[in-house]
Enzyme design. Structure first.
Site, PDB file in Angstrom:
ATOM      1  N   ASP A  30       0.854  -1.173   0.000  1.00 42.26           N
ATOM      2  CA  ASP A  30       0.000   0.000   0.000  1.00 42.26           C
ATOM      3  C   ASP A  30       0.902   1.239   0.000  1.00 42.26           C
ATOM      4  O   ASP A  30       2.097   1.149   0.297  1.00 42.26           O
ATOM      5  CB  ASP A  30      -0.890  -0.017   1.253  1.00 42.26           C
ATOM      6  CG  ASP A  30      -1.909   1.106   1.252  1.00 42.26           C
ATOM      7  OD1 ASP A  30      -2.457   1.428   0.185  1.00 42.26           O
ATOM      8  OD2 ASP A  30      -2.152   1.693   2.331  1.00 42.26           O
ATOM      9  N   ASP A  68      -0.237   5.040   1.048  1.00 39.82           N
ATOM     10  CA  ASP A  68      -0.465   5.918   2.199  1.00 39.82           C
ATOM     11  C   ASP A  68      -0.432   5.117   3.495  1.00 39.82           C
ATOM     12  O   ASP A  68      -1.139   4.118   3.638  1.00 39.82           O
ATOM     13  CB  ASP A  68      -1.823   6.627   2.060  1.00 39.82           C
ATOM     14  CG  ASP A  68      -1.832   7.612   0.912  1.00 39.82           C
ATOM     15  OD1 ASP A  68      -0.958   8.489   0.885  1.00 39.82           O
ATOM     16  OD2 ASP A  68      -2.708   7.499   0.036  1.00 39.82           O
TER      17      ASP A  68
END
Length: 260
Positions: free
Chosen positions: A13, A15
């Site tokens: 991922d 953020d």
């Protein structure tokens, strides 16, 4: 229990794992550099559909993270891939930004508000009552309801913002129709991403900061999962869920040496 195979491919991922509020998380640059030096297949994933992969490449580069465009996979790209498989050359009424509209244009979709095959809802900072009303009426008239991702809130410097999942709930309440979510935690996003880099789930790992999207998606796609504590889910929050990651680490810095 069978021993896991060595990790050959990495999905992470963005953020909360690599960056936080526009600033790289310590260790992120070393992790990306190690992936590129070893030649390991990898993808940086995001449920945010606002930006194109090219936009995100430029934003990450400004932060010192060199991620090639082809190594970025967004919920907008996953949604476009899904629609191209389901109904090639279709039509859609879209609520969203350039990341989503560009992805749909690139697969040959026509964007229209006249009897579209689909209503496609993505992330935007300018949800309008008029656009939501049109979406409700088109869905009631027979358009299929697709949503890029189920995230109910998103981060900002001022605090949480209503996100795609919240607006989808409003439209569902008005139409009685549930959307199909293409992004995490749907393992479809992970599997299409793995296919894009020629990777297999048995030898891949997913790194995330959210139990309900990143870890769940990786788990359901059959990958090893690593939860970092630099984002939304703290260590005490893990026990709220009926599943666990393969391993919990403080940050992405703790995973650099696992890239071989």
């Amino acid at each position: 229990m069978a021993e896991r195979k060595p990790i050959e491919s990495w999905l992470t991922d963005m953020d909360g794992v690599l960056i936080h509020e526009g600033v790289p998380i310590p260790g992120a640059d070393a992790f990306i550099k190690k992936l590129r030096e070893t030649g390991r297949p990898f993808l940086v994933l995001t449920n945010n559909s606002i930006y194109t992969a090219r936009d995100l490449h430029a934003r990450l580069a400004r932060m010192g993270l060199q991620v090639p465009v082809e190594n970025i996979w967004t919920s907008a790209l996953a949604t476009a891939q899904f629609l191209d498989d389901q109904r090639p050359g279709g039509t859609a009424y879209v609520i969203g930004e350039a990341g989503l509209t560009t992805a749909l244009h690139d697969i040959g979709y026509v964007l229209t508000d006249h009897d579209p095959d689909y209503v496609v809802l993505g992330e935007t900072r300018t949800y309008s009552f008029e656009a939501m009303t049109k979406a409700v009426r088109l869905i009631n008239a027979g358009a299929r309801f697709i949503c890029t991702n189920p995230d109910e809130t998103g981060p900002s410097l001022e605090g949480p913002l209503p996100a795609t999942g919240s607006v989808a709930a409003l439209i569902t309440k008005a139409t009685g129709k549930e959307p199909y979510f293409a992004g995490k935690p749907n393992p479809l996003m992970m599997r299409t991403g793995l296919n894009a880099i020629g990777a297999h789930s048995e030898t891949s790992a997913m790194i995330g900061d959210r139990m309900d999207t990143d870890i769940l998606a990786g788990l359901e796609a059959g990958m090893q999962t690593f939860l970092v504590l630099t984002g939304l889910t703290g260590e005490t929050g893990v026990d709220r869920y009926p599943y666990r990651p393969s391993k919990i680490v403080d940050s992405i810095a703790d995973l650099v040496d696992l890239v071989q």
